[in-house]
Design an enzyme around this catalytic site. Sequence first.
Site, PDB file in Angstrom:
ATOM      1  N   HIS A  49       0.820  -1.214   0.000  1.00  0.00           N
ATOM      2  CA  HIS A  49       0.000   0.000   0.000  1.00  0.00           C
ATOM      3  C   HIS A  49       0.853   1.263   0.000  1.00  0.00           C
ATOM      4  O   HIS A  49       0.389   2.327  -0.387  1.00  0.00           O
ATOM      5  CB  HIS A  49      -1.017  -0.007   1.152  1.00  0.00           C
ATOM      6  N   ASP A  51       1.240  -7.789   2.338  1.00  0.00           N
ATOM      7  CA  ASP A  51       1.326  -6.349   2.060  1.00  0.00           C
ATOM      8  C   ASP A  51       2.779  -5.914   1.875  1.00  0.00           C
ATOM      9  O   ASP A  51       3.390  -5.346   2.773  1.00  0.00           O
ATOM     10  CB  ASP A  51       0.669  -5.577   3.207  1.00  0.00           C
ATOM     11  N   SER A  91       3.974   2.231   8.466  1.00  0.00           N
ATOM     12  CA  SER A  91       3.715   1.289   7.383  1.00  0.00           C
ATOM     13  C   SER A  91       5.007   0.999   6.638  1.00  0.00           C
ATOM     14  O   SER A  91       5.692   1.921   6.190  1.00  0.00           O
ATOM     15  CB  SER A  91       2.684   1.862   6.414  1.00  0.00           C
TER      16      SER A  91
END
Length: 754
Positions: free
Chosen positions: A87, A223, A656
């Site tokens: 992402h 991810d 992240s």
Amino acid sequence: MFNRKQLCLWVLLALSSFSASADEGMWLPMLLKQLNEADMQKKGMRLSAEDIYSINKSSLKDAIVQFGGGCTGEIISNQGLLLTNHHCGYGQIQSHSSVENDYLTNGFWAMTRQEEKPNPGLSATFIVRMEDVTKQILGDVPAGLPEAEREKLVQANIKKVQAQTTTGTHYEAIIRPFFYGNEYYMYVTETFKDIRLVGAPPESIGKFGGDTDNWMWPRHTGDFALFRIYAGPDNKPAAYSPDNKPYVPKHHLPISLAGIQQGDFTMVFGFPGRTTEYLPSQAVREIAEVSDPAKVKIRTVKLGILDQDMKADPKVRIQYAAKYASVSNAHKKWIGEMRGLKKLDAIAKKQALERQFSQWVAQETGRKNTYGQVLGQFEQNYAQLGQNLTLGRDYYMEAVLGVELLNYAQNFVRLADLLQTNGSAADVQALTKRLQESAPGFFKNYNLPTDKKVFAALMELYAKDLDPSLHPAAFGVVAKNHKGNWAAFADNLYANTNLVSEQKVQNLLQLDPAALKAKLTADPAIMLMFNFMAIYQSQILPKYTQLTDQNTLLNRTYLQGLREMQKDKKFYPDANSTLRVSFGQVDTYKPVDGVTYDYYTTLEGIMEKEDPSIPDYKVPAKLKELYQKKDYGPYGVNGKMPVAFIASNHTTGGNSGSPVINARGELIGTNFDRNWEGTMSDIMYDPDRVRNISMDARYFLFIVDKFAGAGHLVKEMTLVNNGPQTPAPSASKKQPELKIKKNKKNTKIKVEAE
């Protein structure tokens, strides 16, 4: 007498006065030796603070980068290979995608260096060193100076120190306030700008679970995305060139094949974005009861429209994939944040601390003079913010700027203003050129019918929910000419503006100044945005800024007092997109009564979730084949393929892509989310329920090697297996150990489960 609830809060405060909660905190790397090293080693860490952060030798910090300004990445090979979240690289993957070459759906793998794809504008920033510059920044700032004047002097000092530090070098210096401006730290940085896409799994892996599972546990998302940093011939930053070479890092993270067990030490190293752990009760109430509910309401409406149009048209799905993900991410987070704050009784806990603070202040005259007015002033300021200001700002940011047409119109309003006020020809030319150059990129990912629906829905919300004093004059047209029909209003406005197609925009910008001014001032979208901007800048922003500046000063004073009152407590600064370390352990948690979540997931869970009728739960045929054959290579454990795990590290947005590192400094996972029950940790941490969610490094290796057939990438990584960190708490939780067998050249690795 205290009632039972009050007594519990006082006990909690008393217990928390001496140290931060277990595993709470986002700590400055340069202060680990004095603040955290002993605690980290008690939890099982086998490294020293110098191994994590050093300016004298290579250390873990030299493998950590701020990726693209909003995420974190880690270097995992001596050839500049960079691992981050799918992402985080989503925008780059999308930019290379088309209906014909849909890398979002199908994934992308560069099988040679020549196939790696450049990404203009993408950067990776290393931290060279940190320095406490509080004395240089605040040394000549008089006490009691008004906030605006203080900030002006502070900024002048910052520029001076930055210039002294970086002049004659290729480095940059970032100086940020900590503890609301009580301290200042400088980060000297080195930024690389030739970053190329190397590999990304298909969305069915990289986004498995999608928005349905976002912020949730159990999780089964692969991810990740791979990029590579390129440098000039001297291994220093250089603009993109085909002649650039892969960057040779000072340190890269070895990847552990030993896996994780409950109780294992974990460290997250990255760039957390923003937390506000020391807010007063009034601020927490405003977030939980005013601001978050308003923003959730607006985004719920917008997401419904985007979802419908994306499902109906593959082109729109690609155009709006990254936009939808961005809108949805915060939307779901705010919902969890509201629930978490309520469950923690956060407002009451803040009020209990404030009562304790008031009693402490009352004990000495000096404290009364310094801190006596702080809490009362907070009360007054937040009462004023509640009078249209907070909602007005939120609706402007979310409802007005949430419409692409109006957001895009901002620069055209500025251009019209320059033309009307006889701005310099150079300024007019520069802005016109910027608008001409940006038009192709904007319209590539713009769908007029979708944006028109969003406009009608959000304008109706704005009109219904805000005081009429904040309505633009054009809203009167809806009742008068369109009988309250916002869709009809949208049809009329979009049919008569020049800002809904690239060709119209380019034609507009080719006009001479006089004709351009006439067109801009007659355009209904530009004039509507002009009215919104005028209302915001005259009725909302000045007072909102004044009160928030006052609150910044009050927070600075309040936090100074709290640190003085709780001398034995280790205070960590709020996150502000600077490099931090958080540490904790692999652990389970109980989200609700009667339910306990395990600490890891496996590929079996993906197959259990599979539902071809739901886009979030589609499973690639190749992945199913590997599962059915149990063809996991050296990465599986006892016939199972680990996918994700949770730990108690304190993380937030910006983390992240952060590496999750074990006790020995080895990569065991990549952080990509928090659990929904723990999203309030930006404001208040709860050790029992806050968990960070990470992709297991073994799943990443499995996808690259066995699924994608990109084993050449794995070969350039350093794979290690030094055994388990800690004994498993019970036989039922223990995962089989892995053994590495190396050949005589010590290059090939074979792993077997015991």
